[in-house]
Design a protein around this motif. Structure first.
Motif, PDB file in Angstrom:
ATOM      1  N   TRP A 103       8.510  10.755  -5.144  1.00 47.12           N
ATOM      2  CA  TRP A 103       7.589  11.307  -4.147  1.00 47.12           C
ATOM      3  C   TRP A 103       8.271  11.686  -2.844  1.00 47.12           C
ATOM      4  O   TRP A 103       7.874  12.641  -2.190  1.00 47.12           O
ATOM      5  CB  TRP A 103       6.459  10.315  -3.843  1.00 47.12           C
ATOM      6  CG  TRP A 103       5.357  10.438  -4.836  1.00 47.12           C
ATOM      7  CD1 TRP A 103       5.177   9.666  -5.951  1.00 47.12           C
ATOM      8  CD2 TRP A 103       4.301  11.407  -4.845  1.00 47.12           C
ATOM      9  NE1 TRP A 103       4.079  10.100  -6.639  1.00 47.12           N
ATOM     10  CE2 TRP A 103       3.517  11.163  -5.987  1.00 47.12           C
ATOM     11  CE3 TRP A 103       3.952  12.452  -3.995  1.00 47.12           C
ATOM     12  CZ2 TRP A 103       2.395  11.922  -6.301  1.00 47.12           C
ATOM     13  CZ3 TRP A 103       2.830  13.207  -4.303  1.00 47.12           C
ATOM     14  CH2 TRP A 103       2.065  12.941  -5.444  1.00 47.12           C
ATOM     15  N   TRP A 162       9.409   5.614  -8.497  1.00 48.01           N
ATOM     16  CA  TRP A 162       8.158   6.287  -8.094  1.00 48.01           C
ATOM     17  C   TRP A 162       8.267   6.799  -6.659  1.00 48.01           C
ATOM     18  O   TRP A 162       7.882   7.922  -6.348  1.00 48.01           O
ATOM     19  CB  TRP A 162       7.023   5.271  -8.261  1.00 48.01           C
ATOM     20  CG  TRP A 162       5.658   5.657  -7.797  1.00 48.01           C
ATOM     21  CD1 TRP A 162       4.938   5.048  -6.818  1.00 48.01           C
ATOM     22  CD2 TRP A 162       4.811   6.688  -8.325  1.00 48.01           C
ATOM     23  NE1 TRP A 162       3.713   5.635  -6.689  1.00 48.01           N
ATOM     24  CE2 TRP A 162       3.598   6.652  -7.594  1.00 48.01           C
ATOM     25  CE3 TRP A 162       4.954   7.653  -9.316  1.00 48.01           C
ATOM     26  CZ2 TRP A 162       2.543   7.526  -7.847  1.00 48.01           C
ATOM     27  CZ3 TRP A 162       3.903   8.535  -9.556  1.00 48.01           C
ATOM     28  CH2 TRP A 162       2.726   8.456  -8.831  1.00 48.01           C
ATOM     29  N   GLU A 163       8.844   5.961  -5.782  1.00 46.48           N
ATOM     30  CA  GLU A 163       8.995   6.374  -4.384  1.00 46.48           C
ATOM     31  C   GLU A 163      10.053   7.452  -4.230  1.00 46.48           C
ATOM     32  O   GLU A 163       9.891   8.386  -3.435  1.00 46.48           O
ATOM     33  CB  GLU A 163       9.354   5.159  -3.521  1.00 46.48           C
ATOM     34  CG  GLU A 163       8.195   4.215  -3.332  1.00 46.48           C
ATOM     35  CD  GLU A 163       8.614   2.910  -2.679  1.00 46.48           C
ATOM     36  OE1 GLU A 163       7.967   2.514  -1.699  1.00 46.48           O
ATOM     37  OE2 GLU A 163       9.578   2.281  -3.155  1.00 46.48           O
ATOM     38  N   TRP A 198       3.561   8.948  -0.712  1.00 42.78           N
ATOM     39  CA  TRP A 198       3.435  10.148   0.108  1.00 42.78           C
ATOM     40  C   TRP A 198       2.925   9.824   1.511  1.00 42.78           C
ATOM     41  O   TRP A 198       2.911  10.667   2.384  1.00 42.78           O
ATOM     42  CB  TRP A 198       2.535  11.192  -0.568  1.00 42.78           C
ATOM     43  CG  TRP A 198       1.219  10.644  -1.035  1.00 42.78           C
ATOM     44  CD1 TRP A 198       0.063  10.614  -0.342  1.00 42.78           C
ATOM     45  CD2 TRP A 198       0.948  10.043  -2.308  1.00 42.78           C
ATOM     46  NE1 TRP A 198      -0.917  10.026  -1.086  1.00 42.78           N
ATOM     47  CE2 TRP A 198      -0.409   9.670  -2.304  1.00 42.78           C
ATOM     48  CE3 TRP A 198       1.705   9.785  -3.444  1.00 42.78           C
ATOM     49  CZ2 TRP A 198      -1.014   9.057  -3.397  1.00 42.78           C
ATOM     50  CZ3 TRP A 198       1.104   9.170  -4.525  1.00 42.78           C
ATOM     51  CH2 TRP A 198      -0.243   8.811  -4.500  1.00 42.78           C
ATOM     52  N   LEU A 199       2.538   8.545   1.721  1.00 47.11           N
ATOM     53  CA  LEU A 199       2.104   8.133   3.053  1.00 47.11           C
ATOM     54  C   LEU A 199       3.282   7.642   3.909  1.00 47.11           C
ATOM     55  O   LEU A 199       3.091   7.241   5.047  1.00 47.11           O
ATOM     56  CB  LEU A 199       1.091   6.981   2.933  1.00 47.11           C
ATOM     57  CG  LEU A 199      -0.162   7.281   2.113  1.00 47.11           C
ATOM     58  CD1 LEU A 199      -0.992   6.020   1.925  1.00 47.11           C
ATOM     59  CD2 LEU A 199      -0.990   8.366   2.786  1.00 47.11           C
ATOM     60  N   PHE A 221       1.510   4.311  -2.762  1.00 49.59           N
ATOM     61  CA  PHE A 221       1.198   5.701  -2.395  1.00 49.59           C
ATOM     62  C   PHE A 221       2.297   6.243  -1.489  1.00 49.59           C
ATOM     63  O   PHE A 221       2.107   6.366  -0.282  1.00 49.59           O
ATOM     64  CB  PHE A 221      -0.163   5.782  -1.703  1.00 49.59           C
ATOM     65  CG  PHE A 221      -1.278   5.219  -2.538  1.00 49.59           C
ATOM     66  CD1 PHE A 221      -1.806   5.956  -3.593  1.00 49.59           C
ATOM     67  CD2 PHE A 221      -1.787   3.957  -2.289  1.00 49.59           C
ATOM     68  CE1 PHE A 221      -2.823   5.437  -4.383  1.00 49.59           C
ATOM     69  CE2 PHE A 221      -2.811   3.427  -3.074  1.00 49.59           C
ATOM     70  CZ  PHE A 221      -3.330   4.171  -4.124  1.00 49.59           C
ATOM     71  N   TRP A 281       0.840  -1.196   0.000  1.00 48.90           N
ATOM     72  CA  TRP A 281       0.000   0.000   0.000  1.00 48.90           C
ATOM     73  C   TRP A 281       0.885   1.260   0.000  1.00 48.90           C
ATOM     74  O   TRP A 281       0.708   2.176  -0.791  1.00 48.90           O
ATOM     75  CB  TRP A 281      -0.882  -0.053   1.243  1.00 48.90           C
ATOM     76  CG  TRP A 281      -1.978   0.954   1.265  1.00 48.90           C
ATOM     77  CD1 TRP A 281      -2.067   2.037   2.094  1.00 48.90           C
ATOM     78  CD2 TRP A 281      -3.144   0.983   0.435  1.00 48.90           C
ATOM     79  NE1 TRP A 281      -3.208   2.739   1.830  1.00 48.90           N
ATOM     80  CE2 TRP A 281      -3.898   2.111   0.811  1.00 48.90           C
ATOM     81  CE3 TRP A 281      -3.622   0.162  -0.593  1.00 48.90           C
ATOM     82  CZ2 TRP A 281      -5.088   2.460   0.188  1.00 48.90           C
ATOM     83  CZ3 TRP A 281      -4.817   0.502  -1.200  1.00 48.90           C
ATOM     84  CH2 TRP A 281      -5.541   1.625  -0.815  1.00 48.90           C
ATOM     85  N   GLN A 282       1.884   1.262   0.898  1.00 46.95           N
ATOM     86  CA  GLN A 282       2.782   2.419   0.979  1.00 46.95           C
ATOM     87  C   GLN A 282       3.661   2.526  -0.261  1.00 46.95           C
ATOM     88  O   GLN A 282       4.088   3.609  -0.647  1.00 46.95           O
ATOM     89  CB  GLN A 282       3.671   2.307   2.219  1.00 46.95           C
ATOM     90  CG  GLN A 282       2.921   2.606   3.501  1.00 46.95           C
ATOM     91  CD  GLN A 282       3.694   2.160   4.721  1.00 46.95           C
ATOM     92  OE1 GLN A 282       4.441   1.194   4.674  1.00 46.95           O
ATOM     93  NE2 GLN A 282       3.512   2.863   5.819  1.00 46.95           N
TER      94      GLN A 282
END
Lengths: 377, 258
Positions: B175, B171-172, A119-120, A117, A113-114
């Motif tokens: 961000w 991607w990480e 930014w979490l 996304f 999940w992280q």
């Protein structure tokens, strides 16, 4: 190589790469698990590009890279478990020291999940920053007191320690160091050099250390590869590389130097007694234990008669070679030792001094140098 | 360093400052706060200002979603045709905006291919909010894309490289490393683009005279009723623009300090 653990063995097979104007034709290299390996070469020899290729940040045009019997040539960097420490300024400036170190741990612990996304991810990183693993790594690098500072408020040496902690905390299979000491002043450089040696002994991680500094290479490397324009000129132990340079380039780059492994025992007066295969040399150094001793050829005086006592270090030996090079002639003198082999010292002599000495190979000669002319590292 | 030229040069320059400052001040001072309040309370004026804000904000969001990834590519990658792409982004700044409106009308209008395709989906550009949004987007996206590109360019790529070696996917790394460090630049680009969109007249008026955005409303009142009617609206718009402008200066000053 010395370490019993074999994990982290790295092999490059005929790696070819091109990056802008820079090219590596075909490079093969083997680094044993747990080895401290130094890539030595002048600026522009392609050392950084080679490191980044090993880390997976550049893809080679052809050739293969192996890590412990797995081919990793096409693996992305995040899968390789190969850590990198750059020369300077590569800490995440927006985070504290503890968060910098925690980043890799948070990455290891993240959920799918992280991952989708990202930014979490902040909370997980801050939680990891408070964890025991981070604290322990900060303690190992002796920077616990800096945990809550941001990189802008650290000295160069402190920044490098944080960068090391950040790379080591995830237990990398191989640690790549790109000129890690070059941006530091001499005192900090010496401190961190010792720190690197200690960390390597303690953790046994395979290290590939890139530098243009020959002394650094000798002080740290179990083996050295000399790199020139993306080509390896020579691979071997430090002794082998400076004792028997394989190519003129290596000889030139390494310079004609007198470098010997020695054992140091500090005395009361600030000087230390150094034992080189049974010979005793006196020099100013606070170091103790296994060290290297270097004497510049220009600092060695030759004489046909026993030398004046103002020189702390005097020996008798036999001339074995004369090599004219420009204004100077390099005279190699073999000094017999109580132990097996004679030690070859090289002295640089001016043409005029050479005329006065009338030296021939095979002749007896005295050589001497001041304590202050000995560099210990 | 003191220089004898400073005084005469400053005197000459003062004329220019006066030329910009005085008409603005004069307009603001000519309307009483009461009149401004009454004007703002007029439904037509309030609607026009809200519409302007909303349309410009929508254009900015579109540019944020489509333009920030582009800015990242332009900052990080080298590829053939990159200079051309950068030129295309800057192009709307030099094209007269009424001409830009015509150009958009040809593609997004009722006879244009894209316009017909959207019409089939029930989206109309001419004389509608989407038309205002694309007009604003067209003329102001360069401000956001360029600011974001400069922001990404100022982030050391080695930071992302280190993040990758520590287990982050591209991607990480984007961000967690690139975006937070470029964020100030992006934010100032957002404000600049939004402010530029608010003030757009030429391109908007060609695509959508109605519904009326504030600059079009000023134009219409001036044409139909004269200066006295146009002025309170103009004053309001100038005051709002000044507010946005100072906000921008404040944010970007923070960015340089950071």
């Amino acid at each position: 190589m010395p370490h019993a653990t074999n994990a982290g063995a790295l092999r490059l097979e005929e790696v070819r790469l091109r990056l802008g104007a820079f090219q590596v034709q075909s490079l093969s290299l083997e680094v044993a698990g747990g080895e401290y390996f130094v890539l030595l070469g002048p600026t522009g020899a392609g050392k950084t590009v080679l490191l980044e290729t090993i880390a997976g940040l550049h893809r080679p045009e052809s050739g293969r890279i192996w890590l412990d019997e797995e081919e990793i040539t096409r693996w992305p960097p995040e899968r390789r478990g190969i850590g990198v420490v750059y020369q300077d300024d590569a800490l995440f400036p927006q985070w504290t020291v503890a968060e910098n170190v925690a980043f890799g741990l948070a990455m290891q612990a993240r959920s799918p999940w992280q991952r989708a996304f990202p930014w979490l991810g902040g909370r997980a990183r801050r939680a990891a920053a408070r964890g025991e693993a981070v604290r322990e790594m900060l303690r190992l690098l002796r920077i616990e007191h800096l945990a809550h500072r941001t990189p802008a408020h650290l000295s160069g040496g402190e920044q490098q320690r944080v960068a090391l902690a950040r790379a080591l905390v995830v237990r990398p299979r191989v640690l790549l160091l790109d000129e890690p000491l070059s941006a530091l002043d001499p005192q900090r450089r010496e401190d961190l050099r010792q720190e690197l040696r200690r960390l390597h002994q303690q953790l046994g991680t395979t290290v590939i250390h890139v530098t243009h500094d020959f002394e650094e290479a000798v002080a740290l490397g179990q083996r050295i590869a000399v790199l020139r324009q993306g080509q390896i000129e020579q691979v071997g132990t430090p002794e082998a590389v400076f004792r028997h340079p394989a190519t003129p380039f290596v000889a030139e780059f390494v310079g004609t130097r007198n470098i010997f492994p020695a054992w140091a025992e500090p005395r009361e007066d600030g000087l230390a007694v150094l034992r080189l295969q049974g010979l005793t040399v006196v020099a100013p150094t606070p170091l103790r234990g296994p060290v290297h001793v270097a004497v510049r050829p220009e600092d060695i005086v030759l004489s046909r008669v026993a030398l004046a006592s103002s020189l702390r270090n005097t020996f008798a030996g036999q001339v074995i070679a004369l090599e004219p090079r420009g204004a100077l002639t390099y005279v190699t003198v073999a000094v017999p030792t109580p132990q097996a082999a004679a030690l070859p010292f090289v002295a640089a002599v001016t043409a005029r001094a050479l005329d006065d000495l009338v030296l021939q190979p095979g002749e007896q000669v005295f050589l001497g140098f001041k304590a202050s002319g000995v560099h210990v590292f | 360093m003191s220089n004898r030229l400073y005084v005469p040069f400053a005197v000459v320059g003062a004329a220019l400052i006066w030329f910009v400052g005085w008409p603005l001040l004069r307009t603001v001072g000519a309307s009483s706060p009461r009149l401004l309040w009454q004007t703002l309370a007029e439904p037509q004026v309030g609607d026009a200002i809200l519409l302007t804000f909303a349309a410009s904000a929508a254009a900015t969001v579109v540019a944020l979603v489509l333009g920030v990834p582009l800015a990242y590519v332009l900052a990080r990658a080298d590829f053939p045709g990159k200079a051309l792409i950068e030129a295309v982004i800057d192009l709307p700044v030099v094209v007269p905006h009424s001409a830009a409106g015509i150009a958009l009308l040809m593609v997004f209008g009722r006879s244009g291919a894209v316009g017909r395709a959207f019409a089939a989906l029930g989206v109309r550009f001419v004389s509608a909010l989407p038309g205002i949004v694309i007009a604003m987007l067209f003329v102001s996206l360069a401000f956001l894309v360029n600011a974001a590109r400069d922001g990404f360019r100022s982030v050391d790529p080695r930071l992302e490289a280190v993040a990758r070696t520590l287990g982050a996917t591209p991607w990480e790394a984007f961000w967690q490393v690139a975006l937070p460090l470029a964020w100030r630049n992006i934010l100032s680009g957002v404000i600049m683009m939004w402010a530029r969109g608010l003030s757009e007249f030429g391109a908007v008026v060609i695509l959508a005279y109605h519904p009326m955005v504030a600059p079009v409303l000023i134009f219409e009142r001036f044409e139909s009723y004269g200066l006295a009617y146009a002025r309170p609206v103009a004053t309001l718009v100038i005051l709002i623009s000044l507010f946005v402008f100072f906000l921008l200066r404040w944010v970007s000053r923070d960015a340089t300090r950071h």
